[in-house]
Design an enzyme around this catalytic site. Structure first.
Site, PDB file in Angstrom:
ATOM      1  N   HIS A  36       0.773  -1.336  -0.049  1.00 17.94           N
ATOM      2  CA  HIS A  36      -0.088   0.130  -0.119  1.00 17.94           C
ATOM      3  C   HIS A  36       0.741   1.174   0.124  1.00 17.94           C
ATOM      4  O   HIS A  36       0.502   2.260   0.552  1.00 17.94           O
ATOM      5  CB  HIS A  36      -1.033  -0.083   1.350  1.00 17.94           C
ATOM      6  CG  HIS A  36      -2.101  -1.122   1.064  1.00 17.94           C
ATOM      7  ND1 HIS A  36      -2.966  -0.642   0.387  1.00 17.94           N
ATOM      8  CD2 HIS A  36      -2.266  -2.234   1.302  1.00 17.94           C
ATOM      9  CE1 HIS A  36      -3.916  -2.012   0.204  1.00 17.94           C
ATOM     10  NE2 HIS A  36      -3.392  -2.881   0.959  1.00 17.94           N
ATOM     11  N   GLY A 122      -7.108 -14.891  -7.391  1.00 20.86           N
ATOM     12  CA  GLY A 122      -7.772 -14.478  -6.080  1.00 20.86           C
ATOM     13  C   GLY A 122      -7.006 -14.999  -4.854  1.00 20.86           C
ATOM     14  O   GLY A 122      -7.393 -14.783  -3.701  1.00 20.86           O
ATOM     15  N   GLY A 124      -4.213 -12.899  -4.369  1.00 21.64           N
ATOM     16  CA  GLY A 124      -3.162 -11.707  -3.935  1.00 21.64           C
ATOM     17  C   GLY A 124      -1.722 -11.850  -4.629  1.00 21.64           C
ATOM     18  O   GLY A 124      -0.898 -11.331  -4.221  1.00 21.64           O
ATOM     19  N   SER A 128      -4.128 -11.121 -12.545  1.00 16.10           N
ATOM     20  CA  SER A 128      -4.688 -10.155 -13.284  1.00 16.10           C
ATOM     21  C   SER A 128      -3.556  -9.459 -14.109  1.00 16.10           C
ATOM     22  O   SER A 128      -3.627  -9.128 -15.281  1.00 16.10           O
ATOM     23  CB  SER A 128      -5.756  -9.172 -12.919  1.00 16.10           C
ATOM     24  OG  SER A 128      -5.141  -8.458 -11.859  1.00 16.10           O
ATOM     25  N   ASP A 172       2.059  -4.082  -9.325  1.00 15.62           N
ATOM     26  CA  ASP A 172       1.661  -5.314 -10.053  1.00 15.62           C
ATOM     27  C   ASP A 172       2.318  -5.409 -11.101  1.00 15.62           C
ATOM     28  O   ASP A 172       2.929  -6.394 -11.796  1.00 15.62           O
ATOM     29  CB  ASP A 172       0.370  -5.997  -9.590  1.00 15.62           C
ATOM     30  CG  ASP A 172      -0.315  -5.664  -8.296  1.00 15.62           C
ATOM     31  OD1 ASP A 172       0.412  -5.559  -7.480  1.00 15.62           O
ATOM     32  OD2 ASP A 172      -1.556  -5.428  -8.632  1.00 15.62           O
ATOM     33  N   TYR A 224     -10.136  -1.223  -0.471  1.00 15.04           N
ATOM     34  CA  TYR A 224      -8.907  -0.825  -1.301  1.00 15.04           C
ATOM     35  C   TYR A 224      -9.081   0.572  -1.408  1.00 15.04           C
ATOM     36  O   TYR A 224      -8.423   1.439  -1.199  1.00 15.04           O
ATOM     37  CB  TYR A 224      -8.713  -1.804  -2.584  1.00 15.04           C
ATOM     38  CG  TYR A 224      -7.363  -1.550  -2.887  1.00 15.04           C
ATOM     39  CD1 TYR A 224      -6.002  -2.026  -2.834  1.00 15.04           C
ATOM     40  CD2 TYR A 224      -7.250  -0.341  -4.091  1.00 15.04           C
ATOM     41  CE1 TYR A 224      -4.971  -1.666  -3.325  1.00 15.04           C
ATOM     42  CE2 TYR A 224      -6.036   0.044  -4.565  1.00 15.04           C
ATOM     43  CZ  TYR A 224      -4.957  -0.648  -4.328  1.00 15.04           C
ATOM     44  OH  TYR A 224      -3.797  -0.308  -4.803  1.00 15.04           O
TER      45      TYR A 224
HETATM   46  C1  GLA Z   1      -2.602  -4.464  -4.947  1.00 21.08           C
HETATM   47  C2  GLA Z   1      -2.782  -3.349  -6.005  1.00 21.08           C
HETATM   48  C3  GLA Z   1      -1.369  -2.742  -5.865  1.00 21.08           C
HETATM   49  C4  GLA Z   1      -0.882  -2.406  -4.462  1.00 21.08           C
HETATM   50  C5  GLA Z   1      -0.937  -3.657  -3.518  1.00 21.08           C
HETATM   51  C6  GLA Z   1      -0.890  -3.398  -2.282  1.00 21.08           C
HETATM   52  O1  GLA Z   1      -2.007  -5.756  -5.300  1.00 21.08           O
HETATM   53  O2  GLA Z   1      -2.864  -3.799  -7.267  1.00 21.08           O
HETATM   54  O3  GLA Z   1      -1.279  -1.797  -6.984  1.00 21.08           O
HETATM   55  O4  GLA Z   1      -1.431  -1.162  -4.178  1.00 21.08           O
HETATM   56  O5  GLA Z   1      -2.288  -3.973  -3.538  1.00 21.08           O
HETATM   57  O6  GLA Z   1       0.579  -3.098  -1.869  1.00 21.08           O
END
Ligand code: GLA
Length: 386
Positions: A36, A122, A124, A128, A172, A224
């Site tokens: 984050h 799903g 984390g 995607s 990501d 989020y």
């Molecule tokens: C998700 C979002 C990223 C980032 C993380 C938290 O994966 O896609 O951009 O904000 O959460 O670090």
């Protein structure tokens, strides 16, 4: 196991009756630390997973975009490129369509795309982004587009933000495109400067164990968005553009104005400011050649901060982290956006089985199904396979 490129090419041929023009792959990611922080202009330190999404692609000339996924065999899509509008198609096809939409001006005819992959969805782990980046790279190569790696990141991220409608940062897609085998990617999300930090855990007798809790909460998306807004509010009250600009937690005291809201904003901002500092300390430790076990406590501190200050963890992930630490992990934390998903644990290589067993036993005690787990090795970023 069949070669992944051959498997995708064969499936393409079966579906479309001709060979693809190429097969591209992009990996999921595991963020070692820096959660984050990306939408606050801060620091991140992801690795690419060995798990990838593959796209077998060929051009067609009737303006249609025809999509098939081996993971969603009942969910084909067939749409006109010229009619693509944000929001449709939904589901997995939306990530592909989003990238095509971004580059639509360069797609003269249409495209056939077959998707295959093994990035857990799903969990984390950015399945995607892996899909977006594999398709973005395929289009760059097939259409001869002049796109630098950073441009590919932007195309994939805009697909996610503007087409799919998920307000994520740049972590990501950057990880999926830019990571290199054997290294963690130290990225400054404000100026986009990046450094490959050697991350050879095996040489130190260590392993990064990933545990997928198998749960994602309904409010993951809204949660989020809430956190993003809270960070923006905190920054505005502090008079900075991005929380990244604050490097002293004492400066956050002005947020606590005696109202519950002020106290909440202070805690949210404290997570971001301390997390940025943790990334810098982890990077300094890895660069120094010190025993990488030294980063363990920083990972665990990061978890406590996500749990208590940022409030994006869930009890099952907390239990997972606790069980891993009790079983001897050097550090452990939830990863990704939170509200479910996965946790990582830094463990001695010869303790992987014991820690996995302890975590599995803890899940049973919590009444949860046994989690999937695997050891993550820092792997290569997006690439052409065939
Ligand atoms: C998700 C979002 C990223 C980032 C993380 C938290 O994966 O896609 O951009 O904000 O959460 O670090």
């Amino acid at each position: 196991m069949t070669d992944p490129a051959a498997r995708a090419a064969e499936a393409f041929e079966e579906r479309f009756g001709r060979a693809p023009e190429g097969v591209w792959a992009a990996p999921g990611r595991l963020n070692v630390i820096g959660e984050h922080t990306d939408y606050n202009g801060g620091f991140v330190l992801p690795i690419a997973l060995p798990h990838t999404t593959r796209a077998a692609v060929a051009r067609r000339d009737d303006g249609r975009l025809v999509l098939r996924s081996l993971q969603h065999p009942d969910d084909d899509a067939d749409v006109a490129v010229a009619e693509l509008t944000p929001g449709t198609p939904t589901g997995w096809a939306g990530y592909v369509a989003g990238v095509v939409h971004e580059l639509a001006g360069h797609v003269p005819g249409g495209l056939d795309v077959l998707v295959d992959g093994d990035v857990p969805a799903g969990a984390g782990l950015s399945s995607s982004a892996a899909l977006e980046c594999a398709v973005a790279l395929a289009l760059r190569d097939l259409l001869g587009l002049d796109l630098a790696p950073g441009d590919l990141v932007d195309v994939a991220r805009r697909a996610e933000n503007d087409f799919v409608g998920a307000p994520t940062g740049i972590l990501d897609q950057s990880a999926s495109v830019l990571c290199e085998a054997g290294a963690a990617l130290f990225l400054d999300t404000r100026d986009r400067s990046a450094e490959q930090v050697p991350f050879d855990l095996a040489a130190a007798g260590l392993a990064l164990l990933v545990v997928d809790s198998g749960t994602v909460h309904d409010h993951a998306e809204s949660g989020y968005g809430d956190r993003r807004r809270e960070c923006e509010q905190a920054a505005a009250r502090l008079g900075v553009d991005l929380l990244r600009e604050v490097d002293d937690v004492a400066a956050l005291d002005v947020l606590a104005d005696g109202t519950p809201e002020g106290e909440l904003l202070r805690r949210r901002a404290r997570h971001v400011v301390t997390e940025d500092a943790r990334v810098l300390r982890v990077v300094a430790t890895l660069r120094s050649g010190e025993d990488p076990r030294a980063i363990g406590p920083l990972l665990t501190e990061g978890h406590a901060s996500l749990r208590d200050d940022f409030e994006v963890s869930v009890p099952l992930l907390d239990a997972c982290v606790e069980a891993a630490l009790e079983a001897g992990a050097h550090g452990a934390r939830m990863v990704g956006g939170g509200f479910g998903g996965s946790a990582l644990a830094l463990v001695d290589a010869d303790a992987v089985d014991a820690v996995t067993a302890a975590v599995t036993e803890r899940f049973a005690r919590e009444g949860a199904p046994a989690p999937r787990s695997f050891v993550a090795v820092p792997s290569a970023g997006a690439r052409r396979l065939a």
